[in-house]
Enzyme design. Structure first.
Site, PDB file in Angstrom:
ATOM      1  CG  LEU A   1     -62.124 -70.913 -34.411  1.00 50.58           C
ATOM      2  CD1 LEU A   1     -63.157 -71.070 -33.303  1.00 50.58           C
ATOM      3  CD2 LEU A   1     -61.811 -69.455 -34.666  1.00 50.58           C
ATOM      4  CB  CYS A   2     -56.423 -75.011 -36.322  1.00 53.38           C
ATOM      5  SG  CYS A   2     -57.276 -76.520 -35.878  1.00 53.38           S
ATOM      6  CG  HIS A   3     -53.371 -71.450 -32.290  1.00 51.93           C
ATOM      7  ND1 HIS A   3     -54.326 -72.105 -31.553  1.00 51.93           N
ATOM      8  CD2 HIS A   3     -53.304 -70.189 -31.801  1.00 51.93           C
ATOM      9  CE1 HIS A   3     -54.830 -71.271 -30.656  1.00 51.93           C
ATOM     10  NE2 HIS A   3     -54.224 -70.101 -30.782  1.00 51.93           N
TER      11      HIS A   3
ATOM     12  CG  MET B   1     -57.336 -79.984 -34.153  1.00 57.60           C
ATOM     13  SD  MET B   1     -58.680 -81.201 -34.079  1.00 57.60           S
ATOM     14  CE  MET B   1     -59.427 -81.005 -35.674  1.00 57.60           C
ATOM     15  CD  GLU B   2     -52.094 -79.054 -36.168  1.00 59.16           C
ATOM     16  OE1 GLU B   2     -52.361 -77.851 -36.309  1.00 59.16           O
ATOM     17  OE2 GLU B   2     -52.397 -79.689 -35.128  1.00 59.16           O
TER      18      GLU B   2
ATOM     19  CG  ASP C   1     -58.995 -88.802 -56.178  1.00 61.15           C
ATOM     20  OD1 ASP C   1     -60.047 -88.721 -56.844  1.00 61.15           O
ATOM     21  OD2 ASP C   1     -57.909 -88.336 -56.581  1.00 61.15           O
TER      22      ASP C   1
END
Length: 169
Positions: free
Chosen positions: A75-77, A113-114, A128
């Protein structure tokens, strides 16, 4: 039915409409840590990791991840980021690396969020690339440190005084 922003009147998942929001300058800073053993730390510092330049690869992965946030989180733009910076500080005393991200834009929704996505993917890339040397690494302390813009204005995490990202790595 619901006052939750990501749920519609029928209880279904809903992407928030930001069409009527004002365009403002927005910024978010996030951080996280990966704890590693001293042998692996020295391999990183001396650029002797068998997979190559660990720090540069993790930085690039974090930047790429921030640009893909809306493809990863439903639901992130999708956002037109004007700046993404990822820095990695070596903290030999505490046997850890600190990853910090800064995301900026002029837009209608925030970039927390980014910034968090950049930190997470940079940390996962470090894991990793170093897992053969230290499979016991642990990732901790991922959080938003600061955000600005929008109707809420400025916010800083209550238990921290932050330093701005430098251009070390």
């Amino acid at each position: 039915m619901s006052k939750l922003s990501h749920i519609d009147q029928h209880g279904k998942a809903n992407m928030v409409d930001v069409g009527d929001k004002a365009i403002t300058s927005r910024e978010a800073v996030a951080e996280g840590y990966i704890y590693i053993n001293l042998v692996t730390m020295q391999e990183i510092v001396q650029q002797q990791n068998k997979k190559g330049d660990v720090l540069t690869t993790a930085k690039i992965a974090g930047i790429m991840a921030a640009k893909q946030c809306s493809n990863l989180i439903p639901l992130c733009h999708p956002l037109m980021l004007s700046k993404v910076d990822v820095t990695i500080e070596i903290d030999e005393k505490n046997a850890r690396l600190r990853v910090q991200s800064l995301c900026k834009l002029s837009g209608k929704t925030g970039v927390e969020m980014e910034a968090l996505t950049a930190v997470n993917v940079a940390l996962l890339t470090l894991f990793d690339m170093c897992k053969a040397s230290d499979p016991a690494m642990r990732i901790e302390g991922i959080r938003v440190l600061r955000k600005t813009g929008g109707k809420t204005g400025e916010w800083q995490h209550p238990d921290t005084l932050i330093s701005e990202p430098s251009s070390d790595v």
